[in-house]
Design a protein around this motif. Sequence first.
Motif, PDB file in Angstrom:
ATOM      1  N   GLY A 163       0.771  -1.236   0.000  1.00 24.73           N
ATOM      2  CA  GLY A 163       0.000   0.000   0.000  1.00 24.73           C
ATOM      3  C   GLY A 163       0.800   1.282   0.000  1.00 24.73           C
ATOM      4  N   THR A 164       2.101   1.206   0.325  1.00 24.86           N
ATOM      5  CA  THR A 164       2.910   2.437   0.321  1.00 24.86           C
ATOM      6  C   THR A 164       3.937   2.393  -0.806  1.00 24.86           C
ATOM      7  N   ALA A 165       4.900   1.465  -0.727  1.00 24.09           N
ATOM      8  CA  ALA A 165       5.893   1.342  -1.801  1.00 24.09           C
ATOM      9  C   ALA A 165       5.346   0.563  -2.979  1.00 24.09           C
ATOM     10  N   PHE A 166       4.424  -0.353  -2.718  1.00 25.13           N
ATOM     11  CA  PHE A 166       3.905  -1.211  -3.779  1.00 25.13           C
ATOM     12  C   PHE A 166       2.606  -1.869  -3.336  1.00 25.13           C
ATOM     13  N   ASP A 167       1.812  -2.320  -4.300  1.00 20.90           N
ATOM     14  CA  ASP A 167       0.755  -3.304  -4.111  1.00 20.90           C
ATOM     15  C   ASP A 167       1.248  -4.600  -4.746  1.00 20.90           C
ATOM     16  N   VAL A 168       0.563  -5.698  -4.494  1.00 20.90           N
ATOM     17  CA  VAL A 168       0.923  -6.987  -5.077  1.00 20.90           C
ATOM     18  C   VAL A 168      -0.323  -7.649  -5.645  1.00 20.90           C
ATOM     19  N   ILE A 169      -0.226  -8.088  -6.898  1.00 22.32           N
ATOM     20  CA  ILE A 169      -1.272  -8.893  -7.514  1.00 22.32           C
ATOM     21  C   ILE A 169      -0.800 -10.336  -7.502  1.00 22.32           C
ATOM     22  N   ASN A 170      -1.572 -11.183  -6.860  1.00 23.09           N
ATOM     23  CA  ASN A 170      -1.212 -12.561  -6.570  1.00 23.09           C
ATOM     24  C   ASN A 170      -2.046 -13.476  -7.468  1.00 23.09           C
ATOM     25  N   ALA A 171      -1.390 -14.151  -8.413  1.00 19.16           N
ATOM     26  CA  ALA A 171      -2.085 -14.935  -9.436  1.00 19.16           C
ATOM     27  C   ALA A 171      -1.691 -16.406  -9.355  1.00 19.16           C
ATOM     28  N   PRO A 172      -2.578 -17.316  -9.796  1.00 21.77           N
ATOM     29  CA  PRO A 172      -2.175 -18.720  -9.912  1.00 21.77           C
ATOM     30  C   PRO A 172      -0.937 -18.845 -10.797  1.00 21.77           C
ATOM     31  N   ALA A 173      -0.113 -19.845 -10.529  1.00 18.19           N
ATOM     32  CA  ALA A 173       1.213 -19.913 -11.140  1.00 18.19           C
ATOM     33  C   ALA A 173       1.187 -19.858 -12.659  1.00 18.19           C
ATOM     34  N   LEU A 174       0.397 -20.714 -13.300  1.00 22.57           N
ATOM     35  CA  LEU A 174       0.429 -20.775 -14.754  1.00 22.57           C
ATOM     36  C   LEU A 174      -0.113 -19.498 -15.375  1.00 22.57           C
ATOM     37  N   PHE A 175      -1.239 -18.996 -14.859  1.00 22.83           N
ATOM     38  CA  PHE A 175      -1.807 -17.763 -15.409  1.00 22.83           C
ATOM     39  C   PHE A 175      -0.880 -16.584 -15.139  1.00 22.83           C
ATOM     40  N   GLY A 176      -0.284 -16.540 -13.958  1.00 24.57           N
ATOM     41  CA  GLY A 176       0.645 -15.460 -13.641  1.00 24.57           C
ATOM     42  C   GLY A 176       1.850 -15.452 -14.553  1.00 24.57           C
ATOM     43  N   ARG A 177       2.375 -16.640 -14.883  1.00 20.58           N
ATOM     44  CA  ARG A 177       3.511 -16.695 -15.796  1.00 20.58           C
ATOM     45  C   ARG A 177       3.099 -16.257 -17.204  1.00 20.58           C
ATOM     46  N   ARG A 178       1.869 -16.569 -17.592  1.00 21.95           N
ATOM     47  CA  ARG A 178       1.382 -16.081 -18.885  1.00 21.95           C
ATOM     48  C   ARG A 178       1.292 -14.555 -18.891  1.00 21.95           C
ATOM     49  N   MET A 179       0.840 -13.973 -17.793  1.00 20.53           N
ATOM     50  CA  MET A 179       0.780 -12.514 -17.699  1.00 20.53           C
ATOM     51  C   MET A 179       2.172 -11.902 -17.861  1.00 20.53           C
ATOM     52  N   VAL A 180       3.148 -12.470 -17.140  1.00 23.50           N
ATOM     53  CA  VAL A 180       4.510 -11.935 -17.212  1.00 23.50           C
ATOM     54  C   VAL A 180       5.068 -12.097 -18.623  1.00 23.50           C
ATOM     55  N   ASP A 181       4.784 -13.209 -19.246  1.00 20.04           N
ATOM     56  CA  ASP A 181       5.248 -13.432 -20.614  1.00 20.04           C
ATOM     57  C   ASP A 181       4.691 -12.383 -21.549  1.00 20.04           C
ATOM     58  N   ARG A 182       3.393 -12.072 -21.423  1.00 22.68           N
ATOM     59  CA  ARG A 182       2.787 -11.055 -22.290  1.00 22.68           C
ATOM     60  C   ARG A 182       3.365  -9.674 -21.999  1.00 22.68           C
ATOM     61  N   LEU A 183       3.597  -9.372 -20.751  1.00 28.91           N
ATOM     62  CA  LEU A 183       4.158  -8.065 -20.398  1.00 28.91           C
ATOM     63  C   LEU A 183       5.528  -7.858 -21.036  1.00 28.91           C
ATOM     64  N   TRP A 184       6.326  -8.942 -21.123  1.00 31.05           N
ATOM     65  CA  TRP A 184       7.669  -8.790 -21.662  1.00 31.05           C
ATOM     66  C   TRP A 184       7.760  -9.015 -23.160  1.00 31.05           C
ATOM     67  N   SER A 185       6.851  -9.793 -23.743  1.00 31.94           N
ATOM     68  CA  SER A 185       6.935 -10.056 -25.184  1.00 31.94           C
ATOM     69  C   SER A 185       6.243  -8.978 -26.006  1.00 31.94           C
ATOM     70  N   ASP A 186       5.135  -8.429 -25.514  1.00 35.50           N
ATOM     71  CA  ASP A 186       4.355  -7.454 -26.289  1.00 35.50           C
ATOM     72  C   ASP A 186       4.080  -6.160 -25.540  1.00 35.50           C
ATOM     73  N   GLY A 187       4.411  -6.094 -24.269  1.00 33.88           N
ATOM     74  CA  GLY A 187       4.052  -4.935 -23.466  1.00 33.88           C
ATOM     75  C   GLY A 187       5.243  -4.173 -22.941  1.00 33.88           C
ATOM     76  N   PRO A 188       5.058  -3.483 -21.821  1.00 30.53           N
ATOM     77  CA  PRO A 188       6.096  -2.591 -21.301  1.00 30.53           C
ATOM     78  C   PRO A 188       7.086  -3.246 -20.362  1.00 30.53           C
ATOM     79  N   GLY A 189       7.000  -4.556 -20.171  1.00 29.02           N
ATOM     80  CA  GLY A 189       7.806  -5.199 -19.151  1.00 29.02           C
ATOM     81  C   GLY A 189       7.039  -5.252 -17.844  1.00 29.02           C
ATOM     82  N   SER A 190       7.732  -5.557 -16.768  1.00 29.00           N
ATOM     83  CA  SER A 190       7.073  -5.677 -15.470  1.00 29.00           C
ATOM     84  C   SER A 190       7.923  -5.027 -14.401  1.00 29.00           C
ATOM     85  N   GLY A 191       7.347  -4.888 -13.231  1.00 29.22           N
ATOM     86  CA  GLY A 191       8.121  -4.573 -12.054  1.00 29.22           C
ATOM     87  C   GLY A 191       8.685  -5.872 -11.499  1.00 29.22           C
TER      88      GLY A 191
END
Length: 211
Positions: free
Chosen positions: A55-83
């Motif tokens: 809530g101050t330095a960061f929030d966290v979005i907590n996703a199931p492993a496979l779906f979360g890895r798909r999100m990270v893959d999309r962020l880095w392959s077609d999007g702005p990257g991730s934190g």
Amino acid sequence: MSEWLPETPRTLAFPTAAYVTLAGADWLASASPHPDEMHALWATRPAAPSVLPCGTAFDVINAPALFGRRMVDRLWSDGPGSGPVAAHRGRILLFAAPGTAQRLPALLGWEEWATAVPPLLCHGSGDAVTVPPLHPCRGATEDAPAIGPFLAAEEPSAPAGSRWLVAPDVRDPWLPGPDVLLWACVRAARSVAGPEQETAAQHPVSALTRG
């Protein structure tokens, strides 16, 4: 909205940092009301996970492993990257801009693909999360499944341990906001739905991110 990706920084190479730098540790400690105590804890127990408030330095979005890895893959392959991104007990933790935990569920409620997104745990003000050790234990990454451009769509769930996938390495990291993570959720959901829908979604987003 799901076709639109905000103007954000993009790093072309997928990061592989498995440990937290001193600057990254300063950023993590800034989430605590007692940063010096966090540094003292890490100095005495460098291989132990720790708990930090959101809530101050960061929030966290907590996703199931496979779906979360798909999100990270999309962020880095077609999007702005991730934190920073961590794996913890079979879940993926995406560190996001403060306020994201409150706004992302509301944005998903308006999205036609929301039913294809598995339940996400959104940790914001008043919540706390367990973060991995600053440095990985010996052998912690030897059999770890790949993420990013080399993600295998049918990889099994992440191991039960706690480790960094994209470790904090600067004092003020860029963090995705709710609209960027909404885009990643939709792209990940579409990738499961079928290649034709994923291809149709890719062209307008590619024009925005690379134009």
